[in-house]
Write an enzyme that holds these catalytic residues in place. Structure first.
Site, PDB file in Angstrom:
ATOM      1  N   ALA A  75       0.832  -1.206   0.000  1.00 49.61           N
ATOM      2  CA  ALA A  75       0.000   0.000   0.000  1.00 49.61           C
ATOM      3  C   ALA A  75       0.868   1.258   0.000  1.00 49.61           C
ATOM      4  O   ALA A  75       0.475   2.283  -0.551  1.00 49.61           O
ATOM      5  CB  ALA A  75      -0.944  -0.001   1.200  1.00 49.61           C
ATOM      6  N   THR A  76       2.054   1.197   0.591  1.00 51.78           N
ATOM      7  CA  THR A  76       2.937   2.373   0.597  1.00 51.78           C
ATOM      8  C   THR A  76       3.264   2.785  -0.834  1.00 51.78           C
ATOM      9  O   THR A  76       3.139   3.968  -1.203  1.00 51.78           O
ATOM     10  CB  THR A  76       4.245   2.070   1.357  1.00 51.78           C
ATOM     11  OG1 THR A  76       3.916   1.723   2.711  1.00 51.78           O
ATOM     12  CG2 THR A  76       5.180   3.264   1.350  1.00 51.78           C
ATOM     13  N   ASN A 155      -5.879   3.515  10.796  1.00 47.91           N
ATOM     14  CA  ASN A 155      -5.133   2.373  11.326  1.00 47.91           C
ATOM     15  C   ASN A 155      -4.907   2.423  12.833  1.00 47.91           C
ATOM     16  O   ASN A 155      -4.544   1.432  13.436  1.00 47.91           O
ATOM     17  CB  ASN A 155      -3.796   2.230  10.600  1.00 47.91           C
ATOM     18  CG  ASN A 155      -3.042   3.527  10.487  1.00 47.91           C
ATOM     19  OD1 ASN A 155      -3.524   4.483   9.867  1.00 47.91           O
ATOM     20  ND2 ASN A 155      -1.878   3.603  11.091  1.00 47.91           N
ATOM     21  N   GLN A 183      -6.647  -0.852   5.555  1.00 53.91           N
ATOM     22  CA  GLN A 183      -7.265  -1.395   6.775  1.00 53.91           C
ATOM     23  C   GLN A 183      -8.724  -1.790   6.578  1.00 53.91           C
ATOM     24  O   GLN A 183      -9.390  -2.173   7.549  1.00 53.91           O
ATOM     25  CB  GLN A 183      -7.193  -0.351   7.905  1.00 53.91           C
ATOM     26  CG  GLN A 183      -5.792  -0.012   8.381  1.00 53.91           C
ATOM     27  CD  GLN A 183      -5.168  -1.093   9.263  1.00 53.91           C
ATOM     28  OE1 GLN A 183      -5.859  -1.992   9.761  1.00 53.91           O
ATOM     29  NE2 GLN A 183      -3.867  -1.022   9.451  1.00 53.91           N
ATOM     30  N   SER A 203      -3.348  -3.468   0.316  1.00 56.49           N
ATOM     31  CA  SER A 203      -2.161  -4.162   0.809  1.00 56.49           C
ATOM     32  C   SER A 203      -2.480  -5.632   1.017  1.00 56.49           C
ATOM     33  O   SER A 203      -3.587  -5.974   1.441  1.00 56.49           O
ATOM     34  CB  SER A 203      -1.720  -3.531   2.138  1.00 56.49           C
ATOM     35  OG  SER A 203      -0.639  -4.264   2.678  1.00 56.49           O
ATOM     36  N   HIS A 205      -0.782  -7.728   3.199  1.00 55.08           N
ATOM     37  CA  HIS A 205      -0.536  -8.254   4.547  1.00 55.08           C
ATOM     38  C   HIS A 205      -1.437  -7.712   5.647  1.00 55.08           C
ATOM     39  O   HIS A 205      -1.306  -8.109   6.803  1.00 55.08           O
ATOM     40  CB  HIS A 205       0.942  -8.068   4.932  1.00 55.08           C
ATOM     41  CG  HIS A 205       1.339  -6.673   5.311  1.00 55.08           C
ATOM     42  ND1 HIS A 205       1.452  -6.290   6.628  1.00 55.08           N
ATOM     43  CD2 HIS A 205       1.672  -5.594   4.580  1.00 55.08           C
ATOM     44  CE1 HIS A 205       1.843  -5.010   6.671  1.00 55.08           C
ATOM     45  NE2 HIS A 205       1.991  -4.581   5.432  1.00 55.08           N
ATOM     46  N   THR A 243       9.504  -7.313 -12.750  1.00 54.13           N
ATOM     47  CA  THR A 243       8.971  -8.670 -12.861  1.00 54.13           C
ATOM     48  C   THR A 243       7.944  -8.923 -11.769  1.00 54.13           C
ATOM     49  O   THR A 243       8.210  -8.652 -10.595  1.00 54.13           O
ATOM     50  CB  THR A 243      10.109  -9.695 -12.752  1.00 54.13           C
ATOM     51  OG1 THR A 243      11.046  -9.426 -13.797  1.00 54.13           O
ATOM     52  CG2 THR A 243       9.593 -11.117 -12.869  1.00 54.13           C
ATOM     53  N   CYS A 328       4.840   2.142  12.820  1.00 57.32           N
ATOM     54  CA  CYS A 328       5.914   2.758  12.044  1.00 57.32           C
ATOM     55  C   CYS A 328       6.716   3.768  12.842  1.00 57.32           C
ATOM     56  O   CYS A 328       7.835   4.092  12.491  1.00 57.32           O
ATOM     57  CB  CYS A 328       5.333   3.445  10.816  1.00 57.32           C
ATOM     58  SG  CYS A 328       4.221   2.369   9.933  1.00 57.32           S
TER      59      CYS A 328
HETATM   60  C1  LIG Z   1      -0.183  -0.806   6.663  1.00 53.78           C
HETATM   61  C2  LIG Z   1      -0.721   0.403   6.014  1.00 53.78           C
HETATM   62  C3  LIG Z   1      -0.062   0.965   4.913  1.00 53.78           C
HETATM   63  C4  LIG Z   1       1.221   0.425   4.377  1.00 53.78           C
HETATM   64  O1  LIG Z   1       1.004  -0.770   3.682  1.00 53.78           O
HETATM   65  P1  LIG Z   1       2.235  -1.662   3.190  1.00 53.78           P
HETATM   66  O2  LIG Z   1       1.587  -2.702   2.337  1.00 53.78           O
HETATM   67  O3  LIG Z   1       2.869  -2.195   4.417  1.00 53.78           O
HETATM   68  O4  LIG Z   1       3.146  -0.770   2.421  1.00 53.78           O
HETATM   69  C5  LIG Z   1      -0.620   2.083   4.343  1.00 53.78           C
HETATM   70  N1  LIG Z   1      -1.756   2.608   4.815  1.00 53.78           N
HETATM   71  C6  LIG Z   1      -2.414   2.100   5.861  1.00 53.78           C
HETATM   72  C7  LIG Z   1      -3.676   2.730   6.330  1.00 53.78           C
HETATM   73  C8  LIG Z   1      -1.921   0.971   6.506  1.00 53.78           C
HETATM   74  O5  LIG Z   1      -2.558   0.474   7.547  1.00 53.78           O
END
Ligand SMILES: *Cc1c(COP(=O)(O)O)cnc(C)c1O
Length: 382
Positions: A75-76, A155, A183, A203, A205, A243, A328
């Site tokens: 997501a970043t 989050n 989230q 994201s 994870h 890739t 973070c």
């Molecule tokens: C965890 C999170 C991210 C970052 O996601 P990644 O896949 O770890 O880069 C961005 N935004 C929110 C709201 C998150 O909770």
């Protein structure tokens, strides 16, 4: 690890065993391991098929067309691509971006970087429960506003934004609407068409998929052009070269498919666990609920403990994995900026913990956490 209770699902979720199984079939010589961009042989076609089937699973989860999904590393990166890619491509239209002070750092720091390259950023502040109102957004929109970026679910608080209302306000002013929905997947129904979303960051994870993979939904529309941030082989229709990690992508696809089938049942169970947790705390003095139970996901319970030192409390709870502030910035001792923005005092913010629940949380986990908390607070307050 034995005896330890995981209540930090908002930082990351464990990979669902069904997802791990799918991933393991996309790594080795006897599996689907080839480069999905290899067009000259069968193993390459099979890998491409795995990627495309996952693209459909992710698209289906948010009511999108598979052609609207761009794979990223998380997501970043999706947030960076949405904000930087769009603001750079929309230079002629304007340079104004609107976001909020309680976004994830992936948005805040990207907006600050854009300010350095000549964009103008307006920062919305939340109401006391961590939501951005469409009315407050309307007041900041201008003729040269290119993009509005506001998160789906916070989050740290679990607060849910009125995406449909916010997107409608942005559109009425001629701006595009992006949301970071990292989230929200598996916690809320999300339909980009119904909500009027132009871009959405996802994201793997945070939804029982692997780390290191994510996606950006980009609505197919002549108005939306993105400048790529990563140049190379022209993958993902030129928007993101590199890739494709077949095993990560297949895992994220499976995780999103499971979220679609089981998200609602997961949430019903988690809501009952949230109630159990809050009821168990009711007779303990000096506990403030920073998050709310209205218009919030039940997964996140943010509590302030007055009269105790946050670090000492965290030490006393060392068998329970929870967060102070957001993961973070847990290396620094600054209080959570999200809690400060909703009006929590510096002292209480420093003595606040985020408990986040998920698919594998049990009633026994909650009961043991309550017992540990009760014991720790009695000891620390003595
Ligand atoms: C965890 C999170 C991210 C970052 O996601 P990644 O896949 O770890 O880069 C961005 N935004 C929110 C709201 C998150 O909770």
């Amino acid at each position: 690890m034995s005896g330890s209770i995981y209540l930090d699902y908002a930082a990351t979720t464990p990979v669902d065993p069904r997802v791990a199984e799918v991933m393991s079939r996309h790594l080795t010589l006897d599996g689907v391991f080839a480069n999905p961009a290899s067009r000259s042989h069968m193993p390459g076609w099979q890998a491409e098929q795995a990627v495309e089937s996952a693209r459909r699973q992710v698209a289906d989860r948010i009511g999108a067309d598979p052609r609207e999904i761009v794979w990223t590393s998380g997501a970043t990166e999706a947030d960076n691509l949405a904000l930087i890619g769009l603001m750079r491509a929309g230079r002629e239209r304007g340079r104004h971006l609107v976001t909020s002070t309680i976004e994830h750092k992936a948005i805040i720091d990207t907006a600050l970087a854009l300010e350095k390259e000549g964009c103008e950023v307006s920062w919305l502040t939340p109401d006391g429960s961590g939501r951005i109102t469409p009315e407050s957004l309307k007041a900041l929109l201008r003729d040269d506003t290119v993009l509005v970026s506001l998160m789906a679910v916070n989050n740290e608080l679990g607060s849910i934004n009125d995406l449909a209302g916010l997107a409608a306000a942005a559109h009425a002013a001629g701006a595009l609407f992006h949301t970071d929905a990292a989230q929200a997947v598996g916690r809320l129904p999300l339909n980009v068409a119904e909500l009027g979303i132009d871009l959405m960051s996802l994201s793997g994870h945070k939804a029982y998929g692997p780390k290191g993979v994510g996606a950006l939904y980009v609505k197919r529309s002549p108005d939306i052009r993105l400048e790529a941030l990563i140049h190379g082989g022209g993958h993902e229709r030129g928007m993101r070269s590199g890739t494709l990690p077949t095993h990560q992508i297949a895992g994220m696809g499976e995780a999103f498919a499971i979220a679609g089938r089981e998200g609602e049942a997961d949430q019903a169970r988690i809501e009952a666990l949230q109630a159990r947790f809050l009821e168990g705390l009711a007779d303990l003095p000096g506990i403030h609920l920073n998050s709310t139970t209205e218009a919030s996901v039940p997964n996140i319970i943010n509590l302030g403990f007055s009269g105790v030192d946050g670090e000492s409390l965290l030490m006393a709870l060392r068998n329970i994995a929870v967060s102070t502030g957001s993961a973070c910035n847990s290396a620094s001792v600054e209080p959570s900026y999200v809690l400060r923005e909703i009006g929590v005092s510096r002292a209480l913010a420093l003595a606040s913990l985020r408990f986040s629940l998920g698919r594998f949380t049990t009633a026994d986990d909650i009961d043991r956490t309550l017992a540990t908390l009760r014991h720790a607070l009695t000891g620390l307050r003595r």
